[in-house]
Enzyme design. Structure first.
Site, short mmCIF file in Angstrom:
data_model
loop_
_atom_site.label_atom_id
_atom_site.label_comp_id
_atom_site.label_asym_id
_atom_site.label_seq_id
_atom_site.Cartn_x
_atom_site.Cartn_y
_atom_site.Cartn_z
N SER A 7 0.87 -1.14 0.22
CA SER A 7 -0.03 -0.07 0.12
C SER A 7 0.73 1.67 -0.01
O SER A 7 1.58 1.67 0.69
CB SER A 7 -1.11 -0.39 1.23
N HIS A 32 -1.22 -1.29 -4.25
CA HIS A 32 -2.61 -1.06 -3.48
C HIS A 32 -2.02 0.61 -3.37
O HIS A 32 -1.79 0.97 -2.59
CB HIS A 32 -3.30 -1.75 -2.53
N MET A 36 -8.70 7.73 0.32
CA MET A 36 -9.49 8.15 1.05
C MET A 36 -9.69 9.04 1.31
O MET A 36 -9.51 10.35 0.99
CB MET A 36 -8.47 8.01 2.65
N MET A 67 -11.93 3.85 0.28
CA MET A 67 -12.80 4.14 1.28
C MET A 67 -13.34 5.83 1.17
O MET A 67 -13.10 6.22 2.12
CB MET A 67 -11.55 4.23 1.77
N ASP A 174 -5.85 -6.94 4.36
CA ASP A 174 -5.42 -5.51 4.44
C ASP A 174 -5.63 -5.64 5.80
O ASP A 174 -6.77 -4.83 6.44
CB ASP A 174 -6.70 -4.76 3.03
#
Ligand code: DX5
Ligand code: ZN
Length: 218
Positions: A7, A32, A36, A67, A174
């Site tokens: 990530s 990844h 957000m 997200m 995750d």
């Protein structure tokens, strides 16, 4: 064969190209991208413009983890930015079947993510329509958190759920994944491990990717 998906959340954003080069040298399978919006989760990270600039840097698949409160509004932008996969949270999609169908219509792989307290029963009906299930093993919004150990059993349940599908479905895990818990997570049925802190906090990114894969496959 387990896939390692580092990530970028924990990367140094001022030298992303160089850090991605290190990930490639370490044998990372996917990149990844933790997107957000500061609403669904407390933090605000980066959007499609940054992803667009990353696309020509690497040939590795870009695995976007949205997200965000209203993912439907962003699907086109991320497709145009060049991502290969989009995972949305069941908690943000009142019309999840329409959302994952839209992702696939855009020519991308579709994934659905569940937070630690969200039951797998919420995604049972969508399994025939997705390419990936993402089990959050921390509360989303931050890197460097501790793996919630009760999630191991949930990963095992999710493995049984995806095995029942007639199409291949990746099981991605995750949050708080590191070389100490990677083996247990892989044995529980995970096929893709996301890791941020454990990859970028050790000083040698290349080595950290190799270490994580070794730990998962021992
Ligand atoms: C958390 C993100 C995770 C996180 C993983 O909201 O979805 O991808 O960045 O980072 P670590 O491995 O640091 O928990
Ligand atoms: Zn993520």
């Amino acid at each position: 064969m387990i896939r390692i998906a580092p990530s970028l959340l924990s990367a140094n954003f001022s030298i992303l190209e160089a850090q991605i080069r290190q990930l490639e040298r370490g044998g990372a399978d996917w990149i990844h991208l933790d997107i957000m919006d500061g609403h669904f989760v407390p933090n605000l990270t980066f959007g499609a413009p940054v992803v667009r600039s990353l696309r020509p840097v690497t040939r590795l698949p870009l695995d976007a983890h949205l997200m965000v409160r209203e993912p439907d509004r962003l699907l086109d932008d991320f497709q145009k930015a060049g991502v290969d996969r989009i995972t949305v949270h069941v908690e943000t999609c009142p019309h999840l079947h329409r959302t994952v169908t839209q992702i696939r219509t855009l020519g991308l792989k579709a994934g659905v993510a569940v937070n630690p307290s969200t039951s797998l029963s919420t995604i049972e009906e969508i399994i025939p329509f997705v390419d990936l299930v993402l089990i959050m093993t921390v509360n989303p919004g931050f890197g460097g958190q501790k793996f919630i150990s009760t999630m191991l059993e949930k990963i095992e349940q999710a493995a049984r759920l995806v095995e029942s599908a007639s199409q291949p479905v990746e099981l991605e895990v995750d949050g708080g994944v590191d070389e100490k818990n990677a083996r247990a997570i892989a044995r529980a049925g995970a096929t893709v491990l996301v890791a941020g802190h454990s990859i970028f906090s050790k000083g040698d990114i290349r080595r950290a990717v190799q270490l994580l894969r070794k730990a998962a496959t021992e």
